[in-house]
Design a protein around this motif. Structure first.
Motif, mmCIF file in Angstrom:
data_model
loop_
_atom_site.group_PDB
_atom_site.id
_atom_site.type_symbol
_atom_site.label_atom_id
_atom_site.label_comp_id
_atom_site.label_asym_id
_atom_site.label_seq_id
_atom_site.Cartn_x
_atom_site.Cartn_y
_atom_site.Cartn_z
ATOM 1 N N GLY A 96 -15.677 10.780 -3.600
ATOM 2 C CA GLY A 96 -15.093 10.907 -4.924
ATOM 3 C C GLY A 96 -13.697 11.482 -4.818
ATOM 4 O O GLY A 96 -13.353 12.136 -3.823
ATOM 5 N N LEU A 97 -12.870 11.242 -5.837
ATOM 6 C CA LEU A 97 -11.492 11.733 -5.829
ATOM 7 C C LEU A 97 -11.470 13.257 -5.889
ATOM 8 O O LEU A 97 -12.149 13.875 -6.709
ATOM 9 N N ILE A 98 -10.676 13.880 -5.027
ATOM 10 C CA ILE A 98 -10.539 15.337 -4.991
ATOM 11 C C ILE A 98 -9.566 15.757 -6.087
ATOM 12 O O ILE A 98 -8.403 15.337 -6.096
ATOM 13 N N LEU A 99 -10.023 16.601 -6.999
ATOM 14 C CA LEU A 99 -9.193 17.053 -8.111
ATOM 15 C C LEU A 99 -8.644 18.461 -7.917
ATOM 16 O O LEU A 99 -7.703 18.858 -8.609
ATOM 17 N N GLU A 100 -9.237 19.213 -6.983
ATOM 18 C CA GLU A 100 -8.736 20.568 -6.729
ATOM 19 C C GLU A 100 -9.004 20.950 -5.281
ATOM 20 O O GLU A 100 -10.060 20.627 -4.732
ATOM 21 N N VAL A 101 -8.034 21.624 -4.673
ATOM 22 C CA VAL A 101 -8.169 22.099 -3.299
ATOM 23 C C VAL A 101 -7.639 23.527 -3.206
ATOM 24 O O VAL A 101 -6.559 23.831 -3.728
ATOM 25 N N GLN A 102 -8.412 24.379 -2.559
ATOM 26 C CA GLN A 102 -7.955 25.727 -2.220
ATOM 27 C C GLN A 102 -7.927 25.814 -0.700
ATOM 28 O O GLN A 102 -8.976 25.778 -0.048
ATOM 29 N N GLU A 103 -6.736 25.891 -0.151
ATOM 30 C CA GLU A 103 -6.554 25.927 1.297
ATOM 31 C C GLU A 103 -5.807 27.198 1.666
ATOM 32 O O GLU A 103 -4.608 27.311 1.455
ATOM 33 N N GLY A 104 -6.549 28.164 2.208
ATOM 34 C CA GLY A 104 -5.923 29.453 2.469
ATOM 35 C C GLY A 104 -5.491 30.075 1.148
ATOM 36 O O GLY A 104 -6.279 30.228 0.216
ATOM 37 N N LYS A 105 -4.196 30.383 1.026
ATOM 38 C CA LYS A 105 -3.661 30.988 -0.196
ATOM 39 C C LYS A 105 -2.992 29.970 -1.110
ATOM 40 O O LYS A 105 -2.409 30.332 -2.127
ATOM 41 N N GLN A 106 -3.087 28.696 -0.745
ATOM 42 C CA GLN A 106 -2.506 27.648 -1.581
ATOM 43 C C GLN A 106 -3.579 26.969 -2.422
ATOM 44 O O GLN A 106 -4.681 26.713 -1.946
ATOM 45 N N THR A 107 -3.237 26.686 -3.683
ATOM 46 C CA THR A 107 -4.137 25.966 -4.587
ATOM 47 C C THR A 107 -3.431 24.723 -5.102
ATOM 48 O O THR A 107 -2.264 24.770 -5.488
ATOM 49 N N ILE A 108 -4.142 23.592 -5.090
ATOM 50 C CA ILE A 108 -3.630 22.326 -5.611
ATOM 51 C C ILE A 108 -4.610 21.851 -6.677
ATOM 52 O O ILE A 108 -5.790 21.681 -6.406
ATOM 53 N N VAL A 109 -4.115 21.637 -7.904
ATOM 54 C CA VAL A 109 -4.987 21.263 -9.016
ATOM 55 C C VAL A 109 -4.439 20.036 -9.724
ATOM 56 O O VAL A 109 -3.234 19.951 -9.997
ATOM 57 N N CYS A 110 -5.323 19.090 -10.027
ATOM 58 C CA CYS A 110 -4.936 17.902 -10.777
ATOM 59 C C CYS A 110 -4.726 18.282 -12.250
ATOM 60 O O CYS A 110 -5.626 18.839 -12.884
ATOM 61 N N SER A 111 -3.541 17.980 -12.776
ATOM 62 C CA SER A 111 -3.234 18.333 -14.165
ATOM 63 C C SER A 111 -3.223 17.115 -15.088
ATOM 64 O O SER A 111 -3.271 17.249 -16.311
ATOM 65 N N GLU A 112 -3.154 15.910 -14.501
ATOM 66 C CA GLU A 112 -3.139 14.692 -15.314
ATOM 67 C C GLU A 112 -3.687 13.542 -14.485
ATOM 68 O O GLU A 112 -3.407 13.423 -13.294
ATOM 69 N N LEU A 113 -4.480 12.679 -15.124
ATOM 70 C CA LEU A 113 -5.102 11.562 -14.423
ATOM 71 C C LEU A 113 -5.088 10.325 -15.317
ATOM 72 O O LEU A 113 -5.553 10.367 -16.454
ATOM 73 N N VAL A 114 -4.535 9.227 -14.788
ATOM 74 C CA VAL A 114 -4.472 7.969 -15.519
ATOM 75 C C VAL A 114 -5.119 6.887 -14.663
ATOM 76 O O VAL A 114 -4.742 6.695 -13.500
ATOM 77 N N LEU A 115 -6.094 6.178 -15.239
ATOM 78 C CA LEU A 115 -6.789 5.118 -14.512
ATOM 79 C C LEU A 115 -6.466 3.757 -15.113
ATOM 80 O O LEU A 115 -6.447 3.594 -16.335
ATOM 81 N N ASN A 116 -6.209 2.793 -14.229
ATOM 82 C CA ASN A 116 -5.964 1.406 -14.636
ATOM 83 C C ASN A 116 -4.943 1.278 -15.756
ATOM 84 O O ASN A 116 -5.199 0.685 -16.808
ATOM 85 N N SER A 117 -3.763 1.833 -15.512
ATOM 86 C CA SER A 117 -2.676 1.708 -16.479
ATOM 87 C C SER A 117 -2.217 0.258 -16.581
ATOM 88 O O SER A 117 -2.377 -0.532 -15.639
ATOM 89 N N LYS A 118 -1.634 -0.097 -17.710
ATOM 90 C CA LYS A 118 -1.112 -1.459 -17.890
ATOM 91 C C LYS A 118 0.010 -1.743 -16.887
ATOM 92 O O LYS A 118 0.217 -2.879 -16.476
ATOM 93 N N ASP A 119 0.773 -0.691 -16.547
ATOM 94 C CA ASP A 119 1.848 -0.842 -15.572
ATOM 95 C C ASP A 119 1.263 -0.804 -14.167
ATOM 96 O O ASP A 119 0.686 0.202 -13.755
ATOM 97 N N LYS A 120 1.415 -1.887 -13.427
ATOM 98 C CA LYS A 120 0.859 -1.973 -12.087
ATOM 99 C C LYS A 120 1.549 -0.990 -11.150
ATOM 100 O O LYS A 120 2.765 -0.867 -11.136
ATOM 101 N N ILE A 121 0.758 -0.281 -10.368
ATOM 102 C CA ILE A 121 1.276 0.718 -9.423
ATOM 103 C C ILE A 121 1.495 0.067 -8.063
ATOM 104 O O ILE A 121 0.609 -0.606 -7.543
ATOM 105 N N GLU A 122 2.674 0.274 -7.516
ATOM 106 C CA GLU A 122 2.980 -0.249 -6.186
ATOM 107 C C GLU A 122 2.651 0.810 -5.140
ATOM 108 O O GLU A 122 3.197 1.909 -5.177
#
Length: 277
Positions: free
Chosen positions: A202-228
């Protein structure tokens, strides 16, 4: 009831078809501990406070992960870099191309290509993705509208830190164990995530690695604009091992230049800074 179940299955087959794409925005921050000497010439308490706040902002960045079921690109969003200079103290972040870096991951081939720069030179790091040994748990929490499951792992890291006092460099080497906690959602069955994190169902939405934190703040699925999602191709091709050797050499050169600059300063100016985390 059967009609509702059938409708759900049909919707799922569309959402997660071969053409499935998504775009996730991640925000990062890091807990920092800054130790500054109180010798003569060092910044006063007010300057130290300002320096600490500016250092925190340096680690607050946003990234975009464009992904499909098989590949992804991860890139830092363009934003103004805070000037970290206070009371005669200047901190330089070295070894990051910032907004020019592009990390491409191919989940099927289990490979990655990382386009980055050092001192104006562009490199293309091509290597195999590390096989992470995740420990799955049944613990859950909600991130936005998604139910996420907790997974953990750890890695060993050889860490070298430098302390500069009156132009004299002190080097400290140690081996540390870095704990990593990831929160992934099976609702988006893509084995991907921010940075080099991947390998979960499954897609990782949050990671805590040591003292660093990475959090997903926005998620868009199957947008009309094709992603390259394209693998970067420009740069000197090298392995991760070779790049790490270059980074070590450049860091040593930078420390030597700083040492010489400190020696040229007037007597009585003594500044020692140690950054942890």
């Amino acid at each position: 009831m059967k009609k509702i179940i059938l409708l759900f299955l049909l919707m799922s087959s569309v959402v997660f078809s071969q053409d499935f794409q998504g775009k996730a925005t991640y925000k990062t921050h890091r807990k920092t501990e800054i130790k500054i000497s109180t010798d003569k010439g060092a910044p006063n308490a007010d300057m130290q406070k300002k320096l600490h706040e500016r250092m925190k902002k340096m680690f607050q960045k946003t990234f975009t992960l464009n992904f499909s079921k098989s590949a992804s690109t991860y890139k830092q969003n363009k934003e103004l870099e805070p000037e970290v200079k206070s009371g005669g103290v200047e901190v330089v972040m070295f070894g990051s191309g910032g907004g020019t870096d592009v990390l491409y991951k191919n989940i099927v081939d289990k490979s990655y290509t990382n386009k980055t720069e050092i001192s104006g030179k562009r490199f293309l790091i091509k290597d195999k993705l590390p096989e992470h040994e995740w420990e799955m748990t049944s613990e859950t929490k909600k991130i936005g509208d998604y139910t996420c499951y907790k997974a953990t792992r750890s890695r060993e890291e050889k860490r070298t830190s430098f302390t500069m006092t009156d132009g004299e460099k002190e080097e400290k080497k140690e081996e540390v164990t870095v704990a990593i906690t990831a929160w992934y959602t099976p609702q988006i069955p893509v084995s991907n995530g921010p940075g080099m994190h991947w390998g979960l169902p499954g897609l990782i939405l949050e990671v805590q690695e040591g003292k660093q934190t990475i959090v997903c703040s926005e998620l868009v699925l199957n947008s009309k604009d094709k992603i390259e999602i394209e693998e970067p191709t420009k740069g000197k091709k090298i392995t991760q091992k070779k790049f790490d050797e270059i980074m070590k050499e450049k860091t040593q050169e930078m420390m030597e230049r700083f040492k010489n600059q400190r020696k040229s300063k007037k007597d009585g100016e003594s500044i020692s800074i140690e950054i942890q985390g």
